[in-house]
Design an enzyme around this catalytic site. Structure first.
Site, PDB file in Angstrom:
ATOM      1  N   GLU A  90      -4.935 -60.291  45.717  1.00 56.08           N
ATOM      2  CA  GLU A  90      -4.930 -61.481  46.836  1.00 56.08           C
ATOM      3  C   GLU A  90      -3.601 -61.763  47.208  1.00 56.08           C
ATOM      4  O   GLU A  90      -3.178 -62.142  48.431  1.00 56.08           O
ATOM      5  CB  GLU A  90      -5.647 -62.680  46.294  1.00 56.08           C
ATOM      6  N   ASP A  91      -2.612 -62.027  46.138  1.00 58.44           N
ATOM      7  CA  ASP A  91      -1.315 -62.533  46.266  1.00 58.44           C
ATOM      8  C   ASP A  91      -0.039 -61.471  46.353  1.00 58.44           C
ATOM      9  O   ASP A  91       1.180 -61.807  46.535  1.00 58.44           O
ATOM     10  CB  ASP A  91      -1.023 -63.441  45.012  1.00 58.44           C
TER      11      ASP A  91
END
Length: 740
Positions: A90-91
């Site tokens: 996600e990051d």
């Protein structure tokens, strides 16, 4: 300001990693440790340039989540590795394909589930609970996704102080709304209690700190009492040669607060503030025998309350929880709850599913598939849900989260676990969906009963069926389990489906004619405007002409007003650090509510569900058809509103109250004496110069109870009234009544 020392940070990261590895519930092989190390190195590299809002290295968060997964939840190496990697896709620049190449399809699948949940968590969907629908869908993939997500949420709650107030309330409300119930259902009672306590800290800080302070004040007396009680029981257990330990603990802050509110009592009146737990060692053969032996010893020493006895050993809860509970009158005539459980049972109560599976082998646990059965029911509920209304799905799902269990039997003597309130029809659906669909009636204990018959523990139930029988709409009125509800709705929707495609095409054409583009967001908005439960209902109503062009024009007109109102209020609120989150008071001058960071005066209505008055901490909620409704921060509906529609919540506060009075109900009770009625009315009307709208009072055997309805200016005046009434001779308790 957070000072960065990279060498010290590297040492701290290494220390936290070693600490996590040392504190694992399961034993790790060398192969396990290699997998975890590989995941740690990748996470450390991926997050090396990222920091949390506190200024700390971001890797502290995955490490903390992994520690919760390893120790507090008790999962194995695969889950620990996934906890370390849960934010990587996600990051950072790493992709799911990269994870699959390095760690294989199993870990990639779990990371994919976690990433999907995180992605929807950050979206401001018009129906927030769609997030939870996607979260629940991950159950059909791998239950570890849910458990790791619970760990992630627990660490976020533990570090919520660094967030601004509005974000704190949103996250805390979400936690109470879905994550605490999920933890409860997974048997993670310790985590569930901590999530509830932390949520209360941010949603209702005054109540949280009040209970915490009271617990601190009574800590010494409580410890002294527990030691006294323990000594008496320990002596008898030692004489019997038992291997045991005894723990004493107070109930969670949230459960104490909830009990005070539900029973309308003060902290001092909550009689079971703490429980004493006897944990004994035993082999599988003598486990149940020793539990009842300890029960006998406890009840020999102290008189039990028969109505407060719970046998969760003979018939464990659907979460797998096993324990023997008895409430007795202890020293000083105080009620004490005693929980009797083996080391195995205690581990299951602490670790939930992880311990449940650990002890499967070697123990005859008849209901060892209860968790699997529950997960299968959730999957079936989701798969049968033809509705696009995620809120309805969530409501059905939550039906089975906090319910108490009853135990009923099939004609062959097989035990079935249902929730309190289940009917014969719920039982039919619990056996098989096809049996439920064709259910005509039932025999309960050999007596013919209707489908709506409420079952109770110990009933033996035989279902009568007919191939000509079909689900009916009124069945929804008397089923209580999510499986039955979802199956009936699915069957009923089949009839409607022939209209939906026609209705959808017709709606698209009508909207195009009105120069409105059809989209999911638009459909969601239309659904809310017309009060429809599902989009299928909208299509159906369009198809049969209930919603025509004239009605759609009304929707478009109202939408313009609503959007204009929202756009005026979309400014971010300024966060002011305030540990106890207490609104500054302008005593005696509050008479107006202002909204947003720039303190605008807007039209509003006071919500009747919580009846806010000047001085109460409040917020505004933008409704679809009725403008802004003002609610108390402690409103019973605040959790749902913040969890599902946080984007429509706006800051609000009182700034003046000189010219307005508000109706408030005050309950008052005490010892009846001559002149008490006169004293109360004189104090309120003459001494305090407050208008009384109504005063009802009842007296029975020397005890009176009354309700005063007064015109009050603000909370300062209210506090004065409560204090003065409390000081009257004979008055035992005075309290403001909250509207339900």
């Amino acid at each position: 300001m957070y000072q960065i020392d990279l060498d010290k940070e590297a040492e701290e990261i290494a220390r936290r990693y070693k600490n996590m590895l040392r504190n694992t519930y399961r034993d790790l092989t060398e192969e396990n440790k290699i997998l975890i190390r590989k995941a740690f190195e990748l996470a450390k590299e991926a997050h090396k340039d990222q920091r949390r809002k506190t200024g700390e290295p971001y890797i502290y968060h995955p490490l903390a989540v992994a520690k919760i997964v390893a120790d507090e939840i008790g999962l194995g190496a695969t889950s620990i590795a996934c906890a370390l990697l849960h934010d990587v896709v996600e990051d950072t620049e790493y992709t799911l394909e990269d994870i699959e190449k390095m760690f294989g399809p199993k870990i990639a699948k779990i990371i994919d589930g976690l990433t999907k949940i995180s992605n929807v968590d950050h979206q401001n969907l018009s129906l927030q609970s769609e997030n939870y629908r996607k979260l629940l869908l991950t159950l059909s993939e791998d239950i570890r996704v849910i458990l790791i997500k619970i760990a992630d949420r627990l660490h976020n709650m533990r570090t919520l102080d660094s967030m601004k107030a509005s974000k704190q309330k949103k996250i805390a409300s979400e936690t109470t709304y879905i994550y605490a119930p999920l933890a409860h259902r997974m048997g993670l009672y310790v985590i569930k209690s901590e999530l509830e306590d932390l949520s209360l800290k941010y949603t209702d800080p005054d109540s949280y700190y009040f209970v915490v302070k009271k617990l601190e004040e009574t800590e010494k007396d409580r410890q002294r009492y527990i030691e006294e009680f323990t000594q008496i029981i320990s002596k008898r257990l030692q004489e019997e040669g038992l291997n045991f330990k005894i723990k004493g603990r107070h109930k969670s802050v949230f459960s104490i607060f909830k009990k005070m509110k539900k029973q309308n009592v003060s902290f001092e009146e909550v009689y079971d503030l703490f429980a004493i737990r006897v944990i004994y060692k035993s082999d599988s053969k003598n486990e149940k025998f020793l539990a009842w032996k300890i029960y006998s010893i406890v009840t020999d020493e102290f008189t039990p309350n028969p109505s407060r006895m719970r046998d969760w050993i003979t018939t464990p809860r659907s979460t797998g929880y096993e324990s023997l509970h008895v409430t007795v009158i202890g020293p000083e005539n105080k009620w004490v709850e005693v929980q009797i459980r083996s080391v195995r049972m205690d581990e299951i109560a602490e670790k939930g599913i992880a311990a449940h599976y650990k002890y499967k082998e070697g123990y005859k646990i008849e209901e060892d598939n209860q968790i699997e059965n529950w997960i299968a029911q959730v999957r079936e509920t989701i798969e049968n849900q033809t509705s696009t209304n995620a809120m309805e799905l969530l409501d059905d799902f939550k039906l089975n989260l906090y319910t108490k269990d009853i135990f009923v039997f099939t004609p062959n003597g097989d035990l079935k676990v249902l929730s309190v309130g289940a009917t014969a029809l719920d039982f039919a659906y619990s056996i098989h969906s096809n049996i439920g669909d064709h259910c005509l009636g039932a025999k309960v204990n050999n007596k013919l009963v209707p489908l709506s018959h409420l079952l109770k523990s110990g009933d033996q139930v035989e279902i009568l069926t007919s191939q000509n029988q079909k689900p009916k709409a009124d069945w929804l009125e008397f089923v209580s389990t999510s499986k039955a509800k979802s199956r009936i709705k699915a069957a009923l929707n089949i009839e409607k489906r022939k209209y939906t495609e026609e209705g959808k095409e017709l709606l698209i054409r009508k909207l195009r004619h009105l120069r409105v583009n059809f989209s999911d967001a638009e459909l969601n908005s239309i659904q809310k405007f017309f009060g429809a439960k599902t989009s299928h209902d909208i299509f159906y109503q369009v198809a049969i002409g209930l919603i025509d062009t004239k009605e759609l024009k009304k929707y478009i007109d109202s939408k313009g007003v609503f959007n204009n109102l929202l756009s005026r209020l979309r400014k971010r609120p300024t966060f002011i650090s305030n540990k106890e989150n207490i609104e500054p008071k302008e005593e005696g001058t509050l008479d107006m509510i202002v909204f947003g960071d720039d303190e605008k005066k807007l039209d509003y209505q006071l919500a009747q569900c919580c009846n806010p008055i000047p001085g109460d901490k409040i917020f505004g909620f933008v409704t679809i058809n009725k403008g802004i409704k003002v609610h108390k921060e402690t409103c019973p509906n605040a959790i749902d509103m913040r969890a599902n529609y946080d984007y429509r919540v706006i800051p609000a506060k009182w700034v003046n109250s000189a010219n307005r009075n508000f109706l408030i109900d005050i309950s008052i009770e005490g010892i009846d004496r001559k002149g008490i009625l006169n004293d109360i009315t004189n104090l309120v009307s003459h001494t305090l110069n407050i208008d009384v709208k109504k005063f009802t009072i009842n007296s029975d055997d020397g005890i009176f109870q009354g309700i005063l309805t007064l015109f009050i200016k603000n909370t300062v005046q209210l506090e004065e009234v409560l204090q003065k009434l409390q000081n009257l001779e004979g008055v035992a308790k005075v309290k403001r009544l909250e509207k339900k």
